[in-house]
Design an enzyme around this catalytic site. Structure first.
Site, PDB file in Angstrom:
ATOM      1  N   LYS A  39       0.846  -1.205   0.000  1.00  0.00           N
ATOM      2  CA  LYS A  39       0.000   0.000   0.000  1.00  0.00           C
ATOM      3  C   LYS A  39       0.877   1.249   0.000  1.00  0.00           C
ATOM      4  O   LYS A  39       2.075   1.170   0.326  1.00  0.00           O
ATOM      5  CB  LYS A  39      -0.913  -0.015   1.229  1.00  0.00           C
ATOM      6  CG  LYS A  39      -0.172  -0.035   2.564  1.00  0.00           C
ATOM      7  CD  LYS A  39      -1.100  -0.420   3.711  1.00  0.00           C
ATOM      8  CE  LYS A  39      -0.330  -0.477   5.018  1.00  0.00           C
ATOM      9  NZ  LYS A  39      -1.114  -1.067   6.111  1.00  0.00           N
ATOM     10  N   ARG A 133     -10.895  -1.061  14.734  1.00  0.00           N
ATOM     11  CA  ARG A 133     -10.779  -0.285  13.502  1.00  0.00           C
ATOM     12  C   ARG A 133     -11.839  -0.744  12.509  1.00  0.00           C
ATOM     13  O   ARG A 133     -12.778  -0.012  12.237  1.00  0.00           O
ATOM     14  CB  ARG A 133      -9.361  -0.424  12.921  1.00  0.00           C
ATOM     15  CG  ARG A 133      -9.118   0.464  11.711  1.00  0.00           C
ATOM     16  CD  ARG A 133      -7.646   0.554  11.316  1.00  0.00           C
ATOM     17  NE  ARG A 133      -7.086  -0.704  10.809  1.00  0.00           N
ATOM     18  CZ  ARG A 133      -5.846  -0.799  10.319  1.00  0.00           C
ATOM     19  NH1 ARG A 133      -5.052   0.270  10.278  1.00  0.00           N
ATOM     20  NH2 ARG A 133      -5.388  -1.959   9.888  1.00  0.00           N
ATOM     21  N   HIS A 163      -6.184  -7.911  12.386  1.00  0.00           N
ATOM     22  CA  HIS A 163      -4.948  -7.123  12.446  1.00  0.00           C
ATOM     23  C   HIS A 163      -4.518  -6.963  13.902  1.00  0.00           C
ATOM     24  O   HIS A 163      -5.330  -6.633  14.766  1.00  0.00           O
ATOM     25  CB  HIS A 163      -5.192  -5.757  11.801  1.00  0.00           C
ATOM     26  CG  HIS A 163      -3.928  -5.020  11.479  1.00  0.00           C
ATOM     27  ND1 HIS A 163      -2.827  -5.624  10.902  1.00  0.00           N
ATOM     28  CD2 HIS A 163      -3.581  -3.725  11.633  1.00  0.00           C
ATOM     29  CE1 HIS A 163      -1.871  -4.721  10.728  1.00  0.00           C
ATOM     30  NE2 HIS A 163      -2.295  -3.566  11.162  1.00  0.00           N
ATOM     31  N   ARG A 220       1.204 -11.317   6.472  1.00  0.00           N
ATOM     32  CA  ARG A 220       1.199 -10.102   5.648  1.00  0.00           C
ATOM     33  C   ARG A 220       2.451  -9.309   5.976  1.00  0.00           C
ATOM     34  O   ARG A 220       2.548  -8.668   7.018  1.00  0.00           O
ATOM     35  CB  ARG A 220      -0.046  -9.249   5.946  1.00  0.00           C
ATOM     36  CG  ARG A 220      -1.372  -9.963   5.707  1.00  0.00           C
ATOM     37  CD  ARG A 220      -2.559  -9.032   5.851  1.00  0.00           C
ATOM     38  NE  ARG A 220      -2.656  -8.397   7.149  1.00  0.00           N
ATOM     39  CZ  ARG A 220      -3.281  -8.904   8.200  1.00  0.00           C
ATOM     40  NH1 ARG A 220      -3.879 -10.078   8.116  1.00  0.00           N
ATOM     41  NH2 ARG A 220      -3.319  -8.249   9.340  1.00  0.00           N
ATOM     42  N   TYR A 264      13.920  30.790   7.846  1.00  0.00           N
ATOM     43  CA  TYR A 264      12.653  31.428   8.237  1.00  0.00           C
ATOM     44  C   TYR A 264      12.536  31.503   9.749  1.00  0.00           C
ATOM     45  O   TYR A 264      12.926  30.580  10.463  1.00  0.00           O
ATOM     46  CB  TYR A 264      11.473  30.599   7.728  1.00  0.00           C
ATOM     47  CG  TYR A 264      11.217  30.687   6.248  1.00  0.00           C
ATOM     48  CD1 TYR A 264      10.892  31.905   5.641  1.00  0.00           C
ATOM     49  CD2 TYR A 264      11.275  29.552   5.457  1.00  0.00           C
ATOM     50  CE1 TYR A 264      10.628  31.977   4.281  1.00  0.00           C
ATOM     51  CE2 TYR A 264      11.018  29.607   4.093  1.00  0.00           C
ATOM     52  CZ  TYR A 264      10.693  30.825   3.515  1.00  0.00           C
ATOM     53  OH  TYR A 264      10.432  30.888   2.171  1.00  0.00           O
ATOM     54  N   CYS A 311      12.930  24.460   4.809  1.00  0.00           N
ATOM     55  CA  CYS A 311      12.051  25.210   3.900  1.00  0.00           C
ATOM     56  C   CYS A 311      11.273  24.223   3.030  1.00  0.00           C
ATOM     57  O   CYS A 311      11.487  23.015   3.104  1.00  0.00           O
ATOM     58  CB  CYS A 311      12.873  26.120   2.986  1.00  0.00           C
ATOM     59  SG  CYS A 311      14.098  27.122   3.831  1.00  0.00           S
ATOM     60  N   ASP A 313      11.628  23.687  -0.110  1.00  0.00           N
ATOM     61  CA  ASP A 313      12.471  23.035  -1.126  1.00  0.00           C
ATOM     62  C   ASP A 313      13.948  22.933  -0.763  1.00  0.00           C
ATOM     63  O   ASP A 313      14.735  22.434  -1.554  1.00  0.00           O
ATOM     64  CB  ASP A 313      12.372  23.819  -2.445  1.00  0.00           C
ATOM     65  CG  ASP A 313      10.955  24.246  -2.742  1.00  0.00           C
ATOM     66  OD1 ASP A 313      10.089  23.361  -2.805  1.00  0.00           O
ATOM     67  OD2 ASP A 313      10.712  25.462  -2.868  1.00  0.00           O
TER      68      ASP A 313
HETATM   69  C1  LIG Z   1      -0.401  -2.001   6.835  1.00  0.00           C
HETATM   70  C2  LIG Z   1      -0.961  -3.305   7.205  1.00  0.00           C
HETATM   71  C3  LIG Z   1      -0.127  -4.434   7.335  1.00  0.00           C
HETATM   72  C4  LIG Z   1       1.371  -4.366   7.271  1.00  0.00           C
HETATM   73  O1  LIG Z   1       1.873  -4.029   8.543  1.00  0.00           O
HETATM   74  P1  LIG Z   1       3.452  -4.006   8.799  1.00  0.00           P
HETATM   75  O2  LIG Z   1       3.565  -3.546  10.208  1.00  0.00           O
HETATM   76  O3  LIG Z   1       4.025  -3.023   7.838  1.00  0.00           O
HETATM   77  O4  LIG Z   1       3.940  -5.382   8.578  1.00  0.00           O
HETATM   78  C5  LIG Z   1      -0.723  -5.660   7.544  1.00  0.00           C
HETATM   79  N1  LIG Z   1      -2.061  -5.760   7.653  1.00  0.00           N
HETATM   80  C6  LIG Z   1      -2.892  -4.712   7.569  1.00  0.00           C
HETATM   81  C7  LIG Z   1      -4.359  -4.907   7.711  1.00  0.00           C
HETATM   82  C8  LIG Z   1      -2.373  -3.432   7.363  1.00  0.00           C
HETATM   83  O5  LIG Z   1      -3.191  -2.391   7.296  1.00  0.00           O
END
Ligand SMILES: *Cc1c(COP(=O)(O)O)cnc(C)c1O
Length: 373
Positions: A39, A133, A163, A220, A264, A311, A313
């Protein structure tokens, strides 16, 4: 030298990506299957390039956050399973079918909307085991089972996932919480065993590295593929190293004198004669402005402190005592220079965030250069 053409660029080492992936396979278990989380443009590393490498390493599938990311991968030639972890507007449900993408069902209500399209869309149910979530509440496994079975009649349900939210912490309370999350998830999975769901997965990088599940699973892999830590306190297995370096050049060198101020807001007051350099990378490149007067870069193997505010850039750094700095000299924002090294995790730690945010924020304006193909 690679840098002459570029102002601000990220070098992404694909050989190191493969090494990280292979090390994960070895550490977590060769029999485990893996999904790569790519992602947010593969956490800023370039989703198609990263996905292609992992595809050639035999990875089972990919996860992204939204339908545009999923379509990008498909159009980039990725053939494996692609799972959208988040919300897709119902108006775009047709594209899920068209591109052969799997959608997460975030809740009962969302599942109703998806089912009401009348299309047999590939889906996986999210199960909420304590993060609050998305997902069906795992505290009520009977209700979860009923919902999964109901929607399996109209949608092509091919998996379930949850998750973990503290898998990167190793205090006793967190470990207990994670263990409980896994247990809650497995309870739901076991109730629908007969549906033979192909993709049941509950482990992120930290979960895969530091927590065991009772059954064979799919991990994952996200941050670990990129060689960064879920949490700054973590110790990663040997051989897992960051795959991204971020570099820029010196655009100007000058002397400043007591009483001068830099940048700045005049937040840096010069109190002794010093040599400073200007670097043409700023917050519009994704270099956090929070690093003003706090961060440092590497030049010729030395640390150069950032002075004054960053800044949009450009930024200014103190190069007093560093030899051979001139226009065009390489500046390392993330990576190695001589014996010195600064990681995205180090930068994050300076400003109280996580390495994930540092690399995700590297903007499109920064060229990506791929090595080690
Ligand atoms: C982003 C995400 C992951 C990956 O998590 P890491 O900590 O980068 O391994 C896995 N599962 C879900 C649902 C996520 O949103």
């Amino acid at each position: 030298m690679i840098n002459q053409k570029y102002r601000s660029w990220a070098e992404i080492n694909l050989e190191k990506l493969r090494t990280n992936y292979n090390k994960c396979c070895k550490t977590i278990g060769e029999s485990t299957n893996f999904i790569a989380v790519v992602k947010a443009n593969a956490y800023g590393h370039g989703d198609i390039q990263v996905a292609k490498q992992l595809s050639s390493c035999g990875i089972k599938g990919f996860a992204v956050s939204n339908i545009d990311e999923a379509k990008r991968l498909r159009c980039g030639g990725i053939k494996e399973e692609i799972l959208i972890l988040g919300y897709t507007p119902i108006e775009r449900a047709d594209e899920l079918i068209e591109y052969g993408i799997t959608q997460t069902l975030l809740s009962w209500d969302y599942a109703v909307l998806i089912a009401n399209t009348g299309k047999r869309i590939k889906c996986q149910f999210a199960i909420d085991t304590g993060m609050s979530r998305i997902g069906l509440n795992a505290n009520n496994p009977i209700e979860c089972e009923r919902t999964i079975r109901l929607f399996a009649n109209t949608l092509e349900i091919n998996g379930l996932f949850t998750h973990l939210c503290v898998a990167d912490c190793d205090d006793d309370e967190s470990k207990k919480f994670t263990y409980n999350q896994i247990e809650l998830f497995e309870k739901v999975v076991s109730r629908v065993k007969d549906l033979n769901l192909k993709f049941c997965h509950c482990l992120n990088s930290a979960g895969g590295l530091w927590h065991k599940t009772s059954s064979e699973t799919i991990v994952r892999l996200g941050i670990i593929l990129y060689g960064l830590k879920p949490d700054y306190s973590n110790i990663l297995p040997d051989e897992i190293t960051p795959i991204l370096s971020w570099k820029s050049v010196v655009s100007m060198v000058k002397e400043v004198y007591p009483g001068d101020t830099v940048g700045y807001g005049r937040t840096y007051l010069v109190d002794h004669q010093m040599k400073i350099a200007t670097v043409p990378t700023g917050y519009a490149d994704g270099y956090s402005r929070s690093l003003s007067n706090k961060g440092y870069v590497l030049i010729n193997g030395n640390r150069a402190e950032i002075i004054g505010r960053i800044c949009m850039d450009q930024m200014m750094v103190d190069i007093s005592g560093i030899e051979n700095v001139e226009i065009g000299t390489e500046v390392v924002l993330i990576g190695k220079s001589g014996n010195q090294c600064i990681t995205a995790d180090d930068l994050a730690n300076v400003i109280g965030t996580i390495g994930y945010e540092i690399v995700c924020n590297i903007s499109e304006r920064v060229d990506r250069i791929y090595i080690g193909e």
